[in-house]
Design an enzyme around this catalytic site. Structure first.
Site, PDB file in Angstrom:
ATOM      1  N   TYR A   1       0.836  -0.959  -0.175  1.00  0.00           N
ATOM      2  CA  TYR A   1      -0.049   0.164  -0.086  1.00  0.00           C
ATOM      3  C   TYR A   1       0.842   1.029  -0.272  1.00  0.00           C
ATOM      4  CZ  TYR A   1      -3.750   3.767   1.793  1.00  0.00           C
ATOM      5  OH  TYR A   1      -4.238   4.334   2.570  1.00  0.00           O
TER       6      TYR A   1
ATOM      7  N   ASP B   1       9.354   2.545  -1.140  1.00  0.00           N
ATOM      8  CA  ASP B   1       8.112   3.036  -0.032  1.00  0.00           C
ATOM      9  C   ASP B   1       8.295   3.480   1.213  1.00  0.00           C
ATOM     10  OD1 ASP B   1       4.848   3.531   0.651  1.00  0.00           O
ATOM     11  OD2 ASP B   1       6.433   3.882   0.908  1.00  0.00           O
TER      12      ASP B   1
ATOM     13  N   LYS C   1       4.739   9.430   8.255  1.00  0.00           N
ATOM     14  CA  LYS C   1       4.919   8.848   9.939  1.00  0.00           C
ATOM     15  C   LYS C   1       6.101  10.052  11.033  1.00  0.00           C
ATOM     16  CE  LYS C   1       2.816   5.125   7.851  1.00  0.00           C
ATOM     17  NZ  LYS C   1       1.137   5.191   8.512  1.00  0.00           N
TER      18      LYS C   1
HETATM   19  P1  KE4 Z   1      -0.996   8.585   4.388  1.00  0.00           P
HETATM   20  O1  KE4 Z   1      -1.252   9.263   3.227  1.00  0.00           O
HETATM   21  O2  KE4 Z   1      -1.804   7.839   4.944  1.00  0.00           O
HETATM   22  O3  KE4 Z   1       0.376   9.667   5.049  1.00  0.00           O
HETATM   23  O4  KE4 Z   1       0.463   7.593   3.854  1.00  0.00           O
HETATM   24  C1  KE4 Z   1      -0.202   6.230   3.143  1.00  0.00           C
HETATM   25  C2  KE4 Z   1       0.933   5.095   3.103  1.00  0.00           C
HETATM   26  C3  KE4 Z   1       2.327   5.046   2.190  1.00  0.00           C
HETATM   27  N1  KE4 Z   1       3.157   3.970   1.998  1.00  0.00           N
HETATM   28  C4  KE4 Z   1       2.792   2.649   3.333  1.00  0.00           C
HETATM   29  C5  KE4 Z   1       3.731   2.460   3.520  1.00  0.00           C
HETATM   30  C6  KE4 Z   1       2.349   3.233   4.376  1.00  0.00           C
HETATM   31  O5  KE4 Z   1       1.831   2.807   5.554  1.00  0.00           O
HETATM   32  C7  KE4 Z   1       0.460   4.522   4.313  1.00  0.00           C
HETATM   33  C8  KE4 Z   1       0.080   4.660   5.508  1.00  0.00           C
HETATM   34  N2  KE4 Z   1       0.043   3.246   5.946  1.00  0.00           N
HETATM   35  C9  KE4 Z   1      -1.814   3.619   6.984  1.00  0.00           C
HETATM   36  C10 KE4 Z   1      -1.555   1.846   8.490  1.00  0.00           C
HETATM   37  N3  KE4 Z   1      -2.138   0.636   7.382  1.00  0.00           N
HETATM   38  C11 KE4 Z   1      -2.529   4.330   7.206  1.00  0.00           C
HETATM   39  C12 KE4 Z   1      -3.284   4.493   7.822  1.00  0.00           C
HETATM   40  C13 KE4 Z   1      -4.648   4.686   7.513  1.00  0.00           C
HETATM   41  O6  KE4 Z   1      -4.640   4.450   5.817  1.00  0.00           O
HETATM   42  O7  KE4 Z   1      -5.254   5.512   8.619  1.00  0.00           O
END
Ligand code: KE4
Length: 429
Positions: free
Chosen positions: A144, A239, A267
């Site tokens: 993801y 990523d 994060k």
């Molecule tokens: P954000 O747009 O949510 O800040 O980041 C996206 C993203 C990109 N790459 C990786 C490897 C990630 O884990 C994420 C976001 N992680 C999720 C948790 N699995 C965020 C939680 C959510 O969607 O509320």
């Protein structure tokens, strides 16, 4: 436990917010029941609106490497707020933040700040396409990278958990430029590259997958990806939104010894405030506006408040590399305790851990990729989740996520978690 106030707030929230939440995974859809509304956090603990207390293993989905509200971050944010929150003009703090990232991550020569991981990965792909003049990208099933259209193709995390492998609203045209390979399967990459010769701009990967549960890259997989990208003129994007600064001061790339062309962060680099970043080779980033033709922008990118939290977090890492020994000690103790419980109960569930990221899969099959992760019994995970919640342990409300240990999940909290884990598994019968 009493969740009365959370239930009332959830009903109210659903009147104004789609699904009552501002991010789908928070809605507990994958585990059933209603989400718990939180009032505050302190160190490794969360407190909900009904007065219940939890040992928190979500840590805001990764940012809280040092637990909730560490004094050095709180002080930095409050101090910065005295002078204002955002100016829409360059500030010295942005230079210090960028410089520190380049010092901590040797593969990063230049870096651009944005406001989320999604914005960072989306922009990284656009930059790779602009730099190479090519259109296609390869991503891996189960990984993801945020919710940009061209990623929501059998995405992991929320999309996987919600059982919507390809989200409505993503146009066929957009999807057609995204090719799907299999995690830890270099042959699947080679066949896509051969079938799309000179058309692939980038390969994007979570070097340690954290959105189909936790799955490490095996053996020479990343090294082989690097070699293929060098041979084919493809931009390699790591990523590291989740792994960056969590697995080492230079993320997963520091552990595997592989230098990507572009790294993406999020994060932890925001210290709990909204920050994303993408950085890498100067020759690539020279193409980014206003220096080059690839456009990217953001009203609040690099804003002082978020920079102060992120800079405090990264400075703490730079000055205290010993935290990774603490993280390994606490995370290893948690894994060992869970494994002892599984042995005592004669259960064969799988535990994957890389540093302070861990996942227990409700399957007896080794989990090394998307397909094997999917053999997990998500209904059983749901029962386990609620049993742990009732015992005061707050886990990710979905099987296909990572739990996070922080530098303040000390021995007593780990011990309590292991006890709750034993009782939860025992109650599943
Ligand atoms: P954000 O747009 O949510 O800040 O980041 C996206 C993203 C990109 N790459 C990786 C490897 C990630 O884990 C994420 C976001 N992680 C999720 C948790 N699995 C965020 C939680 C959510 O969607 O509320």
């Amino acid at each position: 436990m009493n969740f009365k106030k959370s239930e009332e707030l959830f009903s109210e929230a659903k009147k104004y917010i789609p699904g009552g939440v501002n991010s789908p995974v928070r809605a507990f859809k994958a585990v059933g029941g209603n989400p718990v509304f939180m009032k505050g956090g302190e160190k490794a603990l969360l407190f909900d609106v009904d007065g219940n207390k939890y040992i928190d293993y979500i840590g805001s989905w990764g940012p809280h490497l040092f637990g909730h509200n560490p004094p050095f971050i709180k002080k930095a944010v409050l101090g910065t707020a005295e002078n204002g929150t955002s100016f829409g003009a360059p500030t010295e703090l942005e230079i210090r933040m960028a410089k520190l990232i380049t010092e901590l991550v040797p593969s990063v020569e230049m870096v651009r700040m944005v406001n989320s991981g999604t914005e960072a990965t989306m922009s990284a792909v656009r930059l790779a396409r602009g730099f190479t003049g090519r259109n296609k990208i390869i991503k891996f099933e189960g990984c993801y990278h945020g919710h940009a259209d061209f990623f929501l193709i059998k995405a992991g995390s929320g999309a996987l958990t919600l059982g919507v492998p390809t989200s409505p609203g993503v146009t066929p045209a957009n999807a057609s430029d995204t090719l799907l390979a299999l995690f830890n399967d270099i042959e699947s990459v080679k066949s896509l590259v051969a079938a799309n010769k000179n058309e692939i701009a980038a390969i994007i990967i979570e070097p340690v997958a954290g959105n189909m549960g936790v799955i490490a890259s095996r053996g020479d997989f990343l090294r082989d990806l690097r070699r293929i990208c060098d041979e084919e003129g493809i931009v390699l994007i790591f990523d590291e939104v989740m792994t960056g600064f969590r697995l080492s001061p230079s993320g997963a790339q520091g552990i595997y010894g592989i230098a990507p062309d572009i790294s993406v962060f999020g994060k932890i680099i925001g210290g709990g405030l909204p920050v994303g970043a993408f950085g890498g080779k100067r020759e690539i980033f020279n193409q980014l506006a206003p220096l080059g033709p690839v456009y990217q922008a953001g009203t609040l990118s690099g804003n002082p408040l978020a920079m102060s939290a992120g800079y405090a977090a990264l400075s703490y890492i730079a000055e205290n590399p010993g935290i990774y020994r603490t993280l390994e000690e606490y995370s290893g103790a948690l894994e060992d305790g869970f494994r002892e419980n599984l042995a005592k109960l004669g259960l064969g569930y799988q535990i994957n851990r890389v540093g302070s990221m861990m996942c227990m899969f409700f399957t007896n099959k080794a989990v090394t990729d998307f397909a094997s992760a999917l053999t997990s019994d998500t209904a059983l995970y749901a029962k386990y989740f609620h049993s742990m919640l009732e015992s005061g342990v707050y886990l990710p409300p979905a099987q296909f996520e990572a739990l996070f240990v922080s530098t303040v999940h000390d021995g007593s909290l780990i011990k309590k978690t292991i006890e709750a884990h034993f009782n939860a598994l025992k109650s599943l019968g």
